[in-house]
Design an enzyme around this catalytic site. Structure first.
Site, PDB file in Angstrom:
ATOM      1  N   GLY A 122       0.813  -1.216   0.000  1.00  0.00           N
ATOM      2  CA  GLY A 122       0.000   0.000   0.000  1.00  0.00           C
ATOM      3  C   GLY A 122       0.840   1.257   0.000  1.00  0.00           C
ATOM      4  O   GLY A 122       0.338   2.340  -0.285  1.00  0.00           O
ATOM      5  N   ILE A 137       3.321   4.506   0.999  1.00  0.00           N
ATOM      6  CA  ILE A 137       3.157   5.659   1.879  1.00  0.00           C
ATOM      7  C   ILE A 137       1.710   6.113   1.931  1.00  0.00           C
ATOM      8  O   ILE A 137       1.160   6.386   2.999  1.00  0.00           O
ATOM      9  CB  ILE A 137       4.066   6.826   1.412  1.00  0.00           C
ATOM     10  CG1 ILE A 137       5.535   6.453   1.603  1.00  0.00           C
ATOM     11  CG2 ILE A 137       3.739   8.103   2.178  1.00  0.00           C
ATOM     12  CD1 ILE A 137       5.939   6.197   3.042  1.00  0.00           C
ATOM     13  N   GLY A 171       1.540  23.813   1.414  1.00  0.00           N
ATOM     14  CA  GLY A 171       0.876  22.988   0.417  1.00  0.00           C
ATOM     15  C   GLY A 171      -0.221  22.182   1.096  1.00  0.00           C
ATOM     16  O   GLY A 171      -0.578  22.434   2.255  1.00  0.00           O
ATOM     17  N   ALA A 172      -0.754  21.207   0.390  1.00  0.00           N
ATOM     18  CA  ALA A 172      -1.861  20.431   0.936  1.00  0.00           C
ATOM     19  C   ALA A 172      -1.496  19.761   2.258  1.00  0.00           C
ATOM     20  O   ALA A 172      -2.282  19.785   3.223  1.00  0.00           O
ATOM     21  CB  ALA A 172      -2.313  19.383  -0.080  1.00  0.00           C
ATOM     22  N   ILE A 173      -0.302  19.178   2.356  1.00  0.00           N
ATOM     23  CA  ILE A 173       0.096  18.477   3.572  1.00  0.00           C
ATOM     24  C   ILE A 173       0.189  19.437   4.752  1.00  0.00           C
ATOM     25  O   ILE A 173      -0.343  19.182   5.833  1.00  0.00           O
ATOM     26  CB  ILE A 173       1.432  17.733   3.363  1.00  0.00           C
ATOM     27  CG1 ILE A 173       1.246  16.592   2.362  1.00  0.00           C
ATOM     28  CG2 ILE A 173       1.966  17.192   4.684  1.00  0.00           C
ATOM     29  CD1 ILE A 173       2.542  15.912   1.958  1.00  0.00           C
ATOM     30  N   GLU A 199       5.160  30.259   5.119  1.00  0.00           N
ATOM     31  CA  GLU A 199       5.246  29.918   3.707  1.00  0.00           C
ATOM     32  C   GLU A 199       6.217  30.851   3.003  1.00  0.00           C
ATOM     33  O   GLU A 199       6.127  32.068   3.140  1.00  0.00           O
ATOM     34  CB  GLU A 199       3.859  30.012   3.057  1.00  0.00           C
ATOM     35  CG  GLU A 199       3.842  29.914   1.545  1.00  0.00           C
ATOM     36  CD  GLU A 199       4.468  28.630   1.007  1.00  0.00           C
ATOM     37  OE1 GLU A 199       5.383  28.730   0.168  1.00  0.00           O
ATOM     38  OE2 GLU A 199       4.042  27.531   1.439  1.00  0.00           O
ATOM     39  N   ILE A 249       7.789  20.823   3.285  1.00  0.00           N
ATOM     40  CA  ILE A 249       8.332  21.675   2.224  1.00  0.00           C
ATOM     41  C   ILE A 249       8.534  20.928   0.914  1.00  0.00           C
ATOM     42  O   ILE A 249       9.269  21.369   0.041  1.00  0.00           O
ATOM     43  CB  ILE A 249       9.659  22.322   2.662  1.00  0.00           C
ATOM     44  CG1 ILE A 249      10.683  21.256   3.069  1.00  0.00           C
ATOM     45  CG2 ILE A 249       9.424  23.301   3.800  1.00  0.00           C
ATOM     46  CD1 ILE A 249      12.075  21.804   3.323  1.00  0.00           C
ATOM     47  N   HIS A 305     -32.149  18.944  -5.929  1.00  0.00           N
ATOM     48  CA  HIS A 305     -32.328  19.954  -4.883  1.00  0.00           C
ATOM     49  C   HIS A 305     -32.935  19.292  -3.648  1.00  0.00           C
ATOM     50  O   HIS A 305     -33.835  18.469  -3.769  1.00  0.00           O
ATOM     51  CB  HIS A 305     -33.274  21.052  -5.378  1.00  0.00           C
ATOM     52  CG  HIS A 305     -33.628  22.057  -4.321  1.00  0.00           C
ATOM     53  ND1 HIS A 305     -32.784  23.075  -3.962  1.00  0.00           N
ATOM     54  CD2 HIS A 305     -34.734  22.173  -3.536  1.00  0.00           C
ATOM     55  CE1 HIS A 305     -33.354  23.803  -3.013  1.00  0.00           C
ATOM     56  NE2 HIS A 305     -34.544  23.268  -2.741  1.00  0.00           N
TER      57      HIS A 305
END
Length: 464
Positions: free
Chosen positions: A39, A41, A181-183, A202, A269, A443
């Protein structure tokens, strides 16, 4: 004598194990080599267990705001050990699932460290045991690892990578997240919701820098409202762990260096491809800044050697690796798949609020020479979002003004990581604005905002 196969796959992440299954389905005698856990990481230390953690923080957030829904919850709390245990149990369950899939599809699994020793030959070493394998085709799916700060390697105690951050022995009180970033944003969101004081630093001018600028701006405001401190255009000049915390030297955009104390720091990073010590140099496999260079069928410059997933470069996403693996294997088996392209791969950030996108940002569309029409619809205009108590966010669509092609879609808010697939399918089918406007959306649903955003691009929006 070497064990002989039609295909050997080095690495069992979402690229490797999916490729193995598809290969077996196509009648190829297949082996997969994994040095850690099936599987890879993603399943064991990335995509899946982080979502388990984020689900916990989401529920804890709702418990802490139960009064907003007319409910009474007194003194909500948590058990960190059990939170981590649940996350690891989820990963373990899926790891067992991959083992079952390998057995079901008759894929031979070799546990150990694999090295390509020559064209068509691979050696697997585990302890004192070495297995020699051979196959006409070898797929490299070795993935990537977290990038360290050159002056402060993660120690797992005060300075963490994503891997350490998933199994904390103690809850941070004051957390520094380096990288947005996303992480980085996901961990900032998790720990903030669990009660830590969080600062994001950042280097670039805005957080989530690969996203549309309006999304980045919205997310900075949303996270700041949640009391996350955000410092952009800044760098880390020094990071010194101690017995009770970590000292950071932060250089701001004006050049001023300040020193601040934190209980823990997460370094997010970027990543480094796992291309060392697997035999690439001896074979002459071409790389670019560490990433293996491939074509649309995952072929390298060396016949019989293929590469898929994070080891080949961005976007570093599990679903990209899986699809790349399928295309690669089908080509090896003599099928005629469409060559792999990155133009329609969705990206998702599972923070609170969530972020999802596909295709061109508005700025990139203009840079590419498109005259654009842009539609935007806010969550506050959607009945389901208001009923859910999730009226924060928006949906943005970018169209080519001349052809009606959907160039890109960008979303921020509750459950947008589920909604984005609608736009991905639309782009894959080369749908124009006409078909999207004529589609009936149920809806009340959050997906109605997708319709309204399209309508908005052409001056036909209804609910704002």
């Amino acid at each position: 004598m070497a064990d002989s196969f039609d295909l050997i796959i080095l690495g069992s992440g979402p690229g490797g194990y999916v490729a193995a299954i598809r290969a077996a389905q196509l009648g190829l005698k297949t082996a997969i080599v994994e040095r850690e856990r099936l599987g890879g990481i993603c399943l064991n230390w990335g995509c899946i267990p982080t979502k388990a953690l984020l689900r916990t923080s989401e529920i804890y957030h709702y418990m802490s705001h139960a009064a907003d829904y007319g409910l009474k919850v007194e003194n909500p709390g948590f058990d960190l050990t059990k939170i981590v245990e649940r996350s690891r149990k989820v990963a373990g369950q899926l790891n067992a699932g991959v083992k079952g899939l390998m057995k079901k599809n008759k894929v031979t699994v070799y546990e150990g460290t694999g090295t390509i020793t020559a064209k068509g030959k691979l050696s697997v070493k585990q302890g004192d045991k070495t297995s020699e394998l051979e196959a006409k085709n070898i797929i490299i799916a070795t993935g990537a690892r977290a990038r360290d700060l050159p002056f402060a390697k993660a120690d797992g105690k005060r300075v963490w990578t994503y891997r350490h951050a998933m199994v904390p022995e103690e809850m941070p009180t004051k957390l520094l997240v380096i990288g947005s970033g996303a992480i980085g944003v996901e961990f900032a969101s998790f720990y903030n919701d669990m009660g830590a004081e969080v600062t994001i630093v950042e280097m670039l001018p805005r957080i989530l820098p690969v996203e549309d600028e309006e999304v980045s701006t919205f997310m900075e405001k949303a996270l700041t409202k949640q009391k996350i401190k955000i410092v952009t255009g800044a760098g880390i000049e020094g990071l010194t762990p101690g017995a009770n915390g970590v000292t950071a030297k932060i250089k701001g955009k004006d050049g001023t260096v300040t020193t601040e104390e934190f209980s823990h720091a997460i370094v997010a990073i970027g990543i480094v491809p796992n291309t060392e010590n697997i035999g690439l140099e001896a074979l002459g496999v071409k790389t670019d800044r560490g990433h293996i260079v491939t074509d649309g069928y995952a072929r390298t410059n060396v016949e019989g050697i293929y590469a898929i997933g994070d080891v080949t470069g961005p976007p570093w996403l599990a679903h990209k690796a899986s699809h790349e693996g399928v295309v690669c294997v089908e080509a090896i088996a003599g099928e005629k798949p469409h060559p792999f392209e990155t133009w329609n791969i969705p990206g998702c950030t599972y923070s609170r609020p969530q972020v999802a996108s596909v295709g061109f940002t508005e700025a990139k569309a203009k840079e590419a020479g498109h005259e654009v029409k842009v539609g935007k619809f806010p969550f506050i205009g959607n009945g389901k979002a208001i009923a859910l108590g999730e009226a924060e966010g928006f949906v943005k669509t970018v169209f080519d003004a001349k052809t009606g092609e959907l160039l890109g879609a960008h979303m921020v808010g509750a459950e947008v990581t589920e909604l984005i697939q609608g736009y991905v399918i639309a782009r894959q089918l080369e749908t124009t604005e006409a078909e999207l406007m004529e589609t009936v959306f149920a809806h009340p649903t959050l997906s109605e905002m997708m319709h309204e955003s399209v309508l908005g691009a052409y001056g036909k929006v209804i609910h704002i």
